[in-house]
Structure formats: C-alpha cells, structure tokens
Design a protein around this motif. Structure first.
Motif, PDB file in Angstrom:
ATOM      1  N   UNK A  20       6.596  26.224  11.318  1.00  0.00           N
ATOM      2  CA  UNK A  20       5.293  25.560  11.255  1.00  0.00           C
ATOM      3  C   UNK A  20       5.330  24.415  10.247  1.00  0.00           C
ATOM      4  N   UNK A  21       4.377  23.518  10.392  1.00  0.00           N
ATOM      5  CA  UNK A  21       4.255  22.415   9.432  1.00  0.00           C
ATOM      6  C   UNK A  21       4.054  22.977   8.024  1.00  0.00           C
ATOM      7  N   UNK A  22       3.208  23.987   7.916  1.00  0.00           N
ATOM      8  CA  UNK A  22       2.912  24.587   6.612  1.00  0.00           C
ATOM      9  C   UNK A  22       4.170  25.152   5.958  1.00  0.00           C
ATOM     10  N   UNK A  64       7.256  24.242   6.625  1.00  0.00           N
ATOM     11  CA  UNK A  64       8.136  23.121   6.308  1.00  0.00           C
ATOM     12  C   UNK A  64       7.693  22.448   5.008  1.00  0.00           C
ATOM     13  N   UNK A  65       6.406  22.272   4.881  1.00  0.00           N
ATOM     14  CA  UNK A  65       5.869  21.626   3.677  1.00  0.00           C
ATOM     15  C   UNK A  65       6.166  22.463   2.437  1.00  0.00           C
ATOM     16  N   UNK A  66       5.953  23.780   2.545  1.00  0.00           N
ATOM     17  CA  UNK A  66       6.209  24.673   1.412  1.00  0.00           C
ATOM     18  C   UNK A  66       7.688  24.683   1.033  1.00  0.00           C
ATOM     19  N   UNK A  67       8.544  24.528   2.029  1.00  0.00           N
ATOM     20  CA  UNK A  67       9.983  24.493   1.766  1.00  0.00           C
ATOM     21  C   UNK A  67      10.390  23.179   1.103  1.00  0.00           C
ATOM     22  N   UNK A  68       9.827  22.074   1.596  1.00  0.00           N
ATOM     23  CA  UNK A  68      10.252  20.755   1.123  1.00  0.00           C
ATOM     24  C   UNK A  68       9.641  20.359  -0.216  1.00  0.00           C
ATOM     25  N   UNK A  69       8.430  20.813  -0.481  1.00  0.00           N
ATOM     26  CA  UNK A  69       7.724  20.355  -1.675  1.00  0.00           C
ATOM     27  C   UNK A  69       8.512  20.570  -2.967  1.00  0.00           C
ATOM     28  N   UNK A  79       0.840  -1.196   0.000  1.00  0.00           N
ATOM     29  CA  UNK A  79       0.000   0.000   0.000  1.00  0.00           C
ATOM     30  C   UNK A  79       0.876   1.247   0.000  1.00  0.00           C
ATOM     31  N   UNK A  80       0.668   2.113  -0.979  1.00  0.00           N
ATOM     32  CA  UNK A  80       1.466   3.334  -1.090  1.00  0.00           C
ATOM     33  C   UNK A  80       1.136   4.352  -0.003  1.00  0.00           C
ATOM     34  N   UNK A  81       0.086   4.084   0.774  1.00  0.00           N
ATOM     35  CA  UNK A  81      -0.291   5.023   1.834  1.00  0.00           C
ATOM     36  C   UNK A  81       0.845   5.208   2.841  1.00  0.00           C
ATOM     37  N   UNK A  82       1.660   4.166   3.042  1.00  0.00           N
ATOM     38  CA  UNK A  82       2.807   4.301   3.953  1.00  0.00           C
ATOM     39  C   UNK A  82       3.749   5.393   3.464  1.00  0.00           C
ATOM     40  N   UNK A  83       4.113   5.344   2.206  1.00  0.00           N
ATOM     41  CA  UNK A  83       5.078   6.294   1.653  1.00  0.00           C
ATOM     42  C   UNK A  83       4.495   7.701   1.593  1.00  0.00           C
ATOM     43  N   UNK A  84       3.218   7.790   1.285  1.00  0.00           N
ATOM     44  CA  UNK A  84       2.586   9.105   1.209  1.00  0.00           C
ATOM     45  C   UNK A  84       2.495   9.743   2.599  1.00  0.00           C
ATOM     46  N   UNK A  85       2.240   8.918   3.603  1.00  0.00           N
ATOM     47  CA  UNK A  85       2.246   9.421   4.980  1.00  0.00           C
ATOM     48  C   UNK A  85       3.654   9.830   5.385  1.00  0.00           C
ATOM     49  N   UNK A  86       4.628   8.992   5.074  1.00  0.00           N
ATOM     50  CA  UNK A  86       5.999   9.240   5.523  1.00  0.00           C
ATOM     51  C   UNK A  86       6.551  10.531   4.933  1.00  0.00           C
ATOM     52  N   UNK A  87       6.413  10.696   3.616  1.00  0.00           N
ATOM     53  CA  UNK A  87       7.000  11.867   2.956  1.00  0.00           C
ATOM     54  C   UNK A  87       6.095  13.091   3.005  1.00  0.00           C
ATOM     55  N   UNK A  88       4.801  12.865   3.093  1.00  0.00           N
ATOM     56  CA  UNK A  88       3.867  13.981   3.063  1.00  0.00           C
ATOM     57  C   UNK A  88       3.489  14.541   4.424  1.00  0.00           C
ATOM     58  N   UNK A  89       3.705  13.723   5.471  1.00  0.00           N
ATOM     59  CA  UNK A  89       3.322  14.187   6.811  1.00  0.00           C
ATOM     60  C   UNK A  89       4.462  14.063   7.818  1.00  0.00           C
ATOM     61  N   UNK A  90       5.015  12.861   7.953  1.00  0.00           N
ATOM     62  CA  UNK A  90       6.011  12.641   8.998  1.00  0.00           C
ATOM     63  C   UNK A  90       7.287  13.460   8.783  1.00  0.00           C
ATOM     64  N   UNK A  91       7.812  13.436   7.562  1.00  0.00           N
ATOM     65  CA  UNK A  91       9.035  14.183   7.280  1.00  0.00           C
ATOM     66  C   UNK A  91       8.823  15.691   7.457  1.00  0.00           C
ATOM     67  N   UNK A  92       7.758  16.285   6.902  1.00  0.00           N
ATOM     68  CA  UNK A  92       7.543  17.715   7.149  1.00  0.00           C
ATOM     69  C   UNK A  92       7.358  18.054   8.627  1.00  0.00           C
ATOM     70  N   UNK A  93       6.680  17.171   9.381  1.00  0.00           N
ATOM     71  CA  UNK A  93       6.515  17.403  10.825  1.00  0.00           C
ATOM     72  C   UNK A  93       7.866  17.421  11.519  1.00  0.00           C
ATOM     73  N   UNK A  94       8.699  16.443  11.205  1.00  0.00           N
ATOM     74  CA  UNK A  94      10.020  16.353  11.835  1.00  0.00           C
ATOM     75  C   UNK A  94      10.902  17.528  11.411  1.00  0.00           C
ATOM     76  N   UNK A  95      10.794  17.926  10.159  1.00  0.00           N
ATOM     77  CA  UNK A  95      11.575  19.061   9.657  1.00  0.00           C
ATOM     78  C   UNK A  95      11.141  20.352  10.354  1.00  0.00           C
TER      79      UNK A  95
END
Length: 219
Positions: A44-46, A48-53, A21-37
């Motif tokens: 903020x998460x937002x 971090x996400x804008x920077x990483x995307x 299931x690709x949901x693992x990878x989408x969670x890992x790169x789309x949520x967990x990594x930005x949260x940790x970053x």
C-alpha cells in the motif's frame, strides 16, 4: 526586508524553494516516489511511505539526499526518468524573473548555488527561462559536499573568488543558512514560503521575504 544593495556585489541563489516552487520536489518525493515504490513492491501507499520516510530522513543534510544516482540505486527506480515524466509541474516562484532581471541590470555577479544534482539542474533549467541571468551555476556535487557543510563554502569561495562580506545569499533552508552564516557570508535572506502548497513559516533568525522581488528597492 530590503538588503543594503550598495554593500552587495555578488548574489548567491539557491534554486529549489527560492527561485523555483518547492511544491514540485515535495510532490515528487512525498507522493510520486512512494506511489511508484508501492506499485513496484505490491504494497500500500501507506506502507511504502512508512518504509521510505526514515530512509529519507536519514540522508537529509547529506550529499546523498540530493543525488539522483544514489536514489536510483537505493530504490532501484529510474529517478531521473521519473522526474522528466512530470516536468510540467516545474515552475518559477512569482517575482523570480523581476529579481534576476534587476540584479543583471545593476551589474551584480549572480551565482546559482544549489544542492541539486547536475541532472536535476539540467531537467529544471530546460523548463524555466532563467539560466541566461547567471554568471555561474554551481552544484554542491561539483565539490562533494552539500551546502550544509563548511567544506562547500570553502570550495565555492576558492572557485568564485567573491568577497564574503559583500555577498548576499538567499535560501529557504534553515540548516543551509546557518552554515552560510557560520562561514561569514555578510548578507543573508530567507524565503518564508518555499512551496506554494504549504503555509509560510515564521522566520526570525534572518531577514526574510516570501517572493524575491520583495527584496528589491520599492519591491
């Protein structure tokens, strides 16, 4: 869409989004990594996400995108360790076991052809009981080229010696399937819903199924 199995000797299978299931990878790169970053840099998460995307988008389709060593250095975070911490989220897609078991019973040569880094492969295969079905496990990192590149297929056929006209390749990536088609793989199959947490896609360019067991006779 059921392939003409009488014309297929070798089955090449993607891992993430096809077997798992690709949901693992989408969670890992789309949520967990930005949260940790965000936590690491006090933003903020937002933000971090804008920077990483754009950084992520810039590497998609390149071997670096799939490389844990690359992202460990680029992000200065223990990416493999972080994957292991959430390994309970790794799971097979429905129909995977039935499909692999049938292929084995039919005497097909079964090869995993994945862009996943060898360490990612090790983490995931420790969580799902599918490794024993395969005649070979191939990572694009073995060749230094992702599946999106023709150089990957040239190296793969040299190593595995399959007849491209009598080979089925299954993947969820349009770019990778296009590359396999260009190489002349005789039978192609696309997964319509690689992540259980995202809707199915409309696939018209290749034969397509949602779950792998739908490709079996009377599946």
């Amino acid at each position: 869409m059921i392939p003409d199995w009488d014309k297929i000797d070798t089955v090449l299978l993607d891992m993430d989004g096809t077997l798992l299931d690709l949901s693992f990878d989408m969670y890992f790169w789309g949520q967990l990594i930005p949260e940790a970053y965000a936590d690491k840099h006090g933003i903020s998460f937002e933000d971090a996400y804008r920077h990483l995307e754009p950084i992520f988008m810039g590497e998609q389709g390149n071997l670096a995108w799939y490389c844990l060593d690359y992202w460990t250095n680029a992000l200065d975070m223990p990416v493999a360790e972080m994957k292991r911490a959430v390994k309970d989220r790794i799971g097979e897609r429905p129909g995977t076991q039935a499909f692999l078991s049938w292929l084995k019973e039919q005497g097909k040569t079964i090869v995993m052809a994945t862009n996943a880094h060898r360490e990612t492969l090790s983490i995931k295969l420790a969580e799902v009981d599918i490794e024993h079905y395969f005649d070979a496990l191939v990572s694009s990192h073995d060749f230094g080229h992702p599946k999106e590149d023709q150089a990957f297929w040239e190296a793969l056929i040299k190593q595995q010696g399959f007849n491209r006209e009598r080979t089925l390749f299954v993947d969820d990536s349009f770019a990778v399937l296009t590359s396999a088609e260009q190489f002349g793989i005789g039978h192609l199959l696309c997964i319509t819903q690689p992540s259980s947490e995202h809707p199915a896609r409309d696939v018209t360019q290749w034969p397509a199924v949602n779950y792998l067991d739908e490709a079996l006779p009377n599946g």
